[in-house]
Enzyme design. Structure first.
Site, PDB file in Angstrom:
ATOM      1  N   ARG A   1      -6.756 -10.553 -14.670  1.00  0.00           N
ATOM      2  CA  ARG A   1      -5.660 -11.456 -15.007  1.00  0.00           C
ATOM      3  C   ARG A   1      -6.103 -12.764 -15.646  1.00  0.00           C
ATOM      4  O   ARG A   1      -5.665 -13.842 -15.258  1.00  0.00           O
ATOM      5  CB  ARG A   1      -4.832 -11.779 -13.763  1.00  0.00           C
ATOM      6  CG  ARG A   1      -4.114 -10.578 -13.248  1.00  0.00           C
ATOM      7  CD  ARG A   1      -3.512 -10.841 -11.917  1.00  0.00           C
ATOM      8  NE  ARG A   1      -2.598  -9.749 -11.582  1.00  0.00           N
ATOM      9  CZ  ARG A   1      -2.182  -9.494 -10.354  1.00  0.00           C
ATOM     10  NH1 ARG A   1      -2.567 -10.249  -9.363  1.00  0.00           N
ATOM     11  NH2 ARG A   1      -1.364  -8.507 -10.137  1.00  0.00           N
TER      12      ARG A   1
ATOM     13  N   HIS B   1      -9.699   0.258 -10.848  1.00  0.00           N
ATOM     14  CA  HIS B   1      -9.453   1.210  -9.766  1.00  0.00           C
ATOM     15  C   HIS B   1      -8.023   1.737  -9.803  1.00  0.00           C
ATOM     16  O   HIS B   1      -7.785   2.936  -9.802  1.00  0.00           O
ATOM     17  CB  HIS B   1      -9.741   0.545  -8.420  1.00  0.00           C
ATOM     18  CG  HIS B   1      -9.183   1.291  -7.248  1.00  0.00           C
ATOM     19  ND1 HIS B   1      -9.697   2.497  -6.835  1.00  0.00           N
ATOM     20  CD2 HIS B   1      -8.140   1.044  -6.434  1.00  0.00           C
ATOM     21  CE1 HIS B   1      -8.996   2.934  -5.801  1.00  0.00           C
ATOM     22  NE2 HIS B   1      -8.042   2.075  -5.546  1.00  0.00           N
TER      23      HIS B   1
ATOM     24  N   HIS C   1       0.784  -1.226   0.000  1.00  0.00           N
ATOM     25  CA  HIS C   1       0.000   0.000   0.000  1.00  0.00           C
ATOM     26  C   HIS C   1       0.818   1.278   0.000  1.00  0.00           C
ATOM     27  O   HIS C   1       0.610   2.131  -0.850  1.00  0.00           O
ATOM     28  CB  HIS C   1      -1.096   0.054   1.043  1.00  0.00           C
ATOM     29  CG  HIS C   1      -2.094   1.087   0.599  1.00  0.00           C
ATOM     30  ND1 HIS C   1      -2.899   0.896  -0.489  1.00  0.00           N
ATOM     31  CD2 HIS C   1      -2.295   2.348   0.979  1.00  0.00           C
ATOM     32  CE1 HIS C   1      -3.588   1.978  -0.730  1.00  0.00           C
ATOM     33  NE2 HIS C   1      -3.244   2.884   0.135  1.00  0.00           N
TER      34      HIS C   1
ATOM     35  N   TYR D   1       1.669   5.571  -2.281  1.00  0.00           N
ATOM     36  CA  TYR D   1       1.904   6.948  -1.850  1.00  0.00           C
ATOM     37  C   TYR D   1       3.291   7.424  -2.252  1.00  0.00           C
ATOM     38  O   TYR D   1       3.508   8.614  -2.503  1.00  0.00           O
ATOM     39  CB  TYR D   1       1.627   7.089  -0.346  1.00  0.00           C
ATOM     40  CG  TYR D   1       0.155   6.985  -0.110  1.00  0.00           C
ATOM     41  CD1 TYR D   1      -0.658   8.108  -0.227  1.00  0.00           C
ATOM     42  CD2 TYR D   1      -0.458   5.761   0.116  1.00  0.00           C
ATOM     43  CE1 TYR D   1      -2.024   8.014  -0.103  1.00  0.00           C
ATOM     44  CE2 TYR D   1      -1.827   5.651   0.237  1.00  0.00           C
ATOM     45  CZ  TYR D   1      -2.606   6.784   0.131  1.00  0.00           C
ATOM     46  OH  TYR D   1      -3.959   6.687   0.243  1.00  0.00           O
TER      47      TYR D   1
END
Lengths: 540, 166
Positions: free
Chosen positions: A432, A368, A217, A221
Site C-alpha cells: 500500500r 499471499h 478471516h 472461507y
C-alpha cells in the site's frame, strides 16, 4: 432442471459479479503501473488510493457476494431438484445488493472513500460508502435465509436421507457468512455509520479493528467454499471419475465452518489492543483450519488419481498426464491446487507470529492473498462459470480453446505477479504505497521486481477481459441447445446414510457460539471495562 | 461412517504436522519468551503533548538502569518523531510508540522490529539489532495521501560509540 426464472436470477447476479471483476482488473493494471513509477505523469496518490480502495471493494465484496448468491441459487435448485423458494424475496436481495453497491461506488469513484476495503478508522470516508457497503451485506443475508429455508424444507420432505453434498456445503457457507458478517456489521452499525453521520464524535479504533478481525478471516472461507464445492463435485466428474470420499467431504465443510470463525486475531498479531494470550489461542485455531483444507487436498487428489488411472495412466505420476487437461474444469482444478500449495506455504509463515513480524504489512501479504483468493478461488469461479454458462443459457461455449488459453494465462499472470510481490516483502517493501520515496539504498533492490509485476498485471488484465469476452460471446450466440441440467460427481463409496451430525448444523452452531464467546467475549468486553480513548475523524 | 484406511493415515500425518508447528510456537512462547506485541495500554492520542511519557522533551533513545535502551516515539503524519534515532548494536531496545493522529505501522526492513500503532493505545516492542548500519524505519500502514513519505532513520552503532545522551 433449472427453470427460466432461476436462470435469469443467476445470470443477473453473475453478470454484476463479473462486471465488477472486469473493472477491478483494469484498476489493478493501473496500480502496478503507477506504483512502479515508470510513467512519471501517472504518479498521483489521490488516484492511486481511490483505485486501491475501489479494486478491493469490488473484488472482495462485490464479485464474491454476487457470485456466491447467484451460484448458490443454481446449486440449491439443481442439487435438491426442487423449485426456488420465494423468487420475489431472492430478487429483493439482488436489487438491495445492487443499490448498496451503487451507493458505495459513488464516493469510492470520486475519491471520497479512499479508506481501503478494510475501512481503517479513524480515517473517515463519506457516510454513503459505509451505508452502501452495509446494505450489500444485509442483502446477502436474504440469500442466507433462502439457502437455510430450502435446506430445512428438503430435510423435512426427505427424513433420514443425507442432504446432497453441494447443498450441504452451500448451507454451511450461508451459516458461515451470517456468523462472519456479524463482526463487520456491528462495526458499521454501532461505530462507523453514527460517527460518519456526526452522531458520535469519536470512534474506538481498537474495538473497530477487533470487530473487523472477527470478519476478516472467515470471510476468506466464505469466498473459498464455492471453489471447494467445485473441487468436490465438478472436478472429479469432469475428469471422468467419482468423488473418493463423500462423508469426509461433509466433515471438511463442517470443520471449515467451525474452525474458520474464532481465529481472526492472526490479523492483529502486531496490534497493541489485544493481549498475547488471545493471539496465541487464535493462532492455534489458525493452524487447525489447515486440517479441512488438507483433507480436501487428499480427497480431490485421490479422486483425480482414480480418474487418471481409469483413463490408462500408470506409474507413480503417470495418472497426472492422463487426466483430461483440455477440460476447463479439470485444468482449473489442477492450477487452483498448485496456487493453493504455494499460497498455503506463505500462510503458514503468516500464521507463525515470530516469522510474521518480518513480513507483516509488507508486500508479502498482498502476494499471499492474491495467490489464495485471486488465484485459487477466482480461477475456480471462472471454471464454474464455464461449466454453468451453457446450462444457464442453453448454448454451448463459443470456443473450446479460448477458455483454456484464458485459464492458463490467469495462472501464469498470477505467478508472474505474486512471486515478485513475495520477494519485495522479504526485502521489506511495505504494501500500500503509491511510490517509492525512501532515501535508502535498499530501494534499488526493489526495482526489477516492480517491473516484473507490470508484466503480471498486464497478462492478468488481458486474461480477465478474455474471460468476459468468452461469456458475452457465448451468451449472444443464436443456436440453442436446451440442456439445463447441472450434474454433480457421484461417490466412489456408495452413500447409504450419514450421521446426523454431518447432516445438519444445530450442534455446530452451539459449538461455534461457545468458541466465539471464548475467543471474542473478553477481547470485546475489555473495551467497556477499561478506560479507552476514542479518535475523532481524520481526512486523508 | 466410512473412512478409507489410506485417508485415516493421511489425517494422522496432517495432525502430526500441525502439532509440530504448534509445538514450536508454544516452545518459543513458553521457554524462549517470544510473544507478539500486545500490552493493552491506553493513551489519549489527542493530548500526547500534555502527557508524561510522550511530551516532546521525553522523546528519543535513553539508556536504562539495566543496560537496555528505551526509545520513545510519536508516530504522526508523516514521520516517526524524533526522525533520527541512534541505538547500540546487540543491546535489547524497547520501543514505546503512540500515534498522535491515525493508524500507522512501523517496520525496520530485514529485522523483526515491527508493530501496528493504533490511536488510543501504546505499542511496545522489544528487539535487538545485531548488525550496525543505517536502517529506514518505514510506515507500513496506509495513513493518508502522504503515506509514501512516512519514514524515519534508525542508525545502529557499535556499542562503544553509542552515547546515551544522544
Amino acid at each position: 432442471m433449472i427453470d427460466s426464472g432461476v436462470r435469469k436470477l443467476a445470470l443477473s447476479h453473475l453478470w454484476v459479479a463479473f462486471g465488477a471483476f472486469g473493472l477491478a482488473s483494469v484498476l489493478g493494471l493501473y496500480q502496478v503501473l503507477e506504483r512502479s513509477g515508470v510513467i512519471t505523469a501517472m504518479q498521483s496518490p489521490a488516484v492511486y488510493f481511490a483505485s486501491v480502495s475501489t479494486h478491493g471493494v469490488l473484488m472482495a465484496f462485490v464479485l464474491t457476494i454476487f457470485f456466491i448468491m447467484g451460484f448458490g441459487y443454481v446449486t440449491a435448485v439443481s442439487s435438491l431438484k426442487t423449485p426456488l423458494w420465494n423468487p420475489a424475496f431472492c430478487w429483493a436481495g439482488f436489487w438491495l445488493a445492487l443499490a448498496g453497491t451503487g451507493l458505495a461506488a459513488l464516493p469510492l469513484l470520486i475519491g471520497r472513500a479512499s479508506v481501503l476495503y478494510t475501512f481503517y478508522p479513524p480515517v473517515q470516508a463519506n457516510a454513503l460508502f459505509y451505508i452502501g457497503a452495509t446494505l450489500l451485506v444485509v442483502a446477502s443475508w436474504l440469500w442466507c435465509v433462502v439457502m437455510i429455508v430450502m435446506h430445512g424444507q428438503w430435510k423435512k420432505a426427505h427424513p433420514g436421507e443425507p442432504v446432497p453434498l453441494p447443498m450441504f456445503a452451500t448451507t454451511a457457507n450461508a451459516i458461515l457468512w451470517l456468523w462472519t458478517s456479524a463482526g463487520v456489521a456491528a462495526e458499521m452499525l454501532f461505530q462507523l455509520i453514527p460517527w460518519a453521520l456526526g452522531l458520535a464524535a469519536t470512534v474506538d479504533v481498537g474495538m473497530a479493528r477487533t470487530l473487523f478481525a472477527w470478519t476478516l478471516h472467515p470471510i476468506v472461507y466464505f469466498w473459498l467454499i464455492p471453489a471447494y464445492l467445485a473441487l468436490y463435485s465438478f472436478v472429479p466428474k469432469a475428469a471422468g471419475g467419482r468423488l473418493f470420499s463423500h462423508e469426509l467431504g461433509r466433515a471438511a465443510f463442517v470443520m471449515l465452518l467451525v474452525f474458520s470463525l474464532p481465529i481472526g486475531f492472526h490479523h492483529l498479531y502486531m496490534d497493541p489492543e489485544q493481549g498475547a494470550g488471545f493471539k496465541l489461542s487464535h493462532g492455534v485455531g489458525t493452524f487447525l483450519v489447515a486440517l479441512p483444507t488438507l483433507m480436501t487436498a487428499f480427497t480431490v487428489t485421490a479422486s483425480m488419481e482414480m480418474a487418471g488411472r481409469q483413463r490408462g495412466g500408470s506409474g507413480l505420476f503417470g495418472w497426472i498426464g492422463a487426466l483430461p487437461w483440455r477440460n476447463p474444469m479439470v485444468l482449473a482444478g489442477i492450477l487452483a491446487a498448485a496456487m493453493l500449495v504455494l499460497g498455503g506455504f506463505g500462510g503458514i509463515v503468516n500464521a507463525s507470529y515470530a516469522m510474521n513480524a518480518m513480513v507483516h504489512n509488507t508486500a508479502w501479504v498482498p502476494g499471499h492473498f492474491h495467490l489464495i483468493f485471486a488465484g485459487t478461488t477466482v480461477i475456480m469461479y471462472m471454471a464454474i462459470a464455464y461449466y454453468i454458462w451453457p446450462q444457464l443459457n442453453g448454448k454451448a461455449l463459443c470456443s473450446d480453446k479460448l477458455p483454456l488459453i484464458q485459464l492458463w494465462s490467469w495462472f501464469i499472470g498470477m505467478v508472474i505477479l505474486t512471486t515478485p510481490w513475495h520477494i519485495l516483502g522479504l526485502l521489506g517493501q511495505p504494501r500500500r504505497i503509491s511510490s517509492v520515496t525512501y532515501n535508502s539504498l535498499l530501494t534499488l533492490a526493489w526495482e526489477p521486481y516492480e517491473l516484473a509485476m507490470i508484466v503480471g498485471g498486464g497478462v492478468l488484465t488481458a486474461s480477465a477481459l478474455l474471460f468476459l469476452h468468452i461469456l458475452a460471446k457465448s451468451q449472444r450466440q443464436s443456436v440453442t441447445e436446451q440442456s439445463f441440467e447441472i450434474e454433480y460427481a457421484e461417490y466412489f463409496h456408495p452413500v447409504t446414510r450419514v450421521p446426523a451430525l454431518l447432516n445438519g448444523f444445530t450442534v455446530w452452531n452451539l459449538i461455534i457460539l461457545a468458541l466465539m464467546l471464548a475467543n471474542f467475549g473478553y477481547p470485546i468486553a475489555q473495551f467497556f471495562l477499561v478506560k479507552t480513548f476514542g479518535s475523532t475523524g481524520w481526512g486523508y | 461412517m466410512h473412512i478409507d484406511p489410506l485417508e485415516k493415515k493421511w489425517i494422522y500425518v496432517v495432525l502430526a504436522a500441525i502439532a509440530l508447528f504448534l509445538g514450536v510456537i508454544f516452545y518459543t512462547a513458553a521457554v524462549r519468551n517470544i510473544h507478539p506485541p500486545g500490552h493493552i495500554e491506553t493513551v489519549d492520542s489527542a493530548s500526547l503533548h500534555l502527557g508524561e511519557e510522550f511530551a516532546e522533551d521525553k522523546l528519543g533513545a535513553r539508556a536504562q538502569a539495566d543496560g537496555s535502551v528505551r526509545v520513545t516515539l510519536v508516530a504522526a503524519r508523516y514521520g516517526f518523531y524524533p526522525r533520527d534515532i541512534r541505538v547500540p548494536e546487540g543491546t535489547p531496545v524497547t520501543f514505546r510508540i503512540a500515534s498522535a493522529d491515525v493508524l500507522h505501522g512501523v517496520h525496520v526492513p530485514m529485522t523483526n522490529m515491527s508493530t501496528m500503532i493504533v490511536p488510543g493505545y501504546i505499542s511496545t516492542v522489544t528487539t535487538s539489532f545485531p548488525k550496525p548500519g543505517e536502517y529506514p524505519m518505514l510506515c507500513n500502514e496506509y495513513c493518508g495521501m502522504g503515506h509514501d513519505h512516512m519514514w524515519s532513520k534508525l542508525t545502529v552503532v557499535a556499542r562503544e560509540r553509542w552515547n546515551a545522551a544522544e
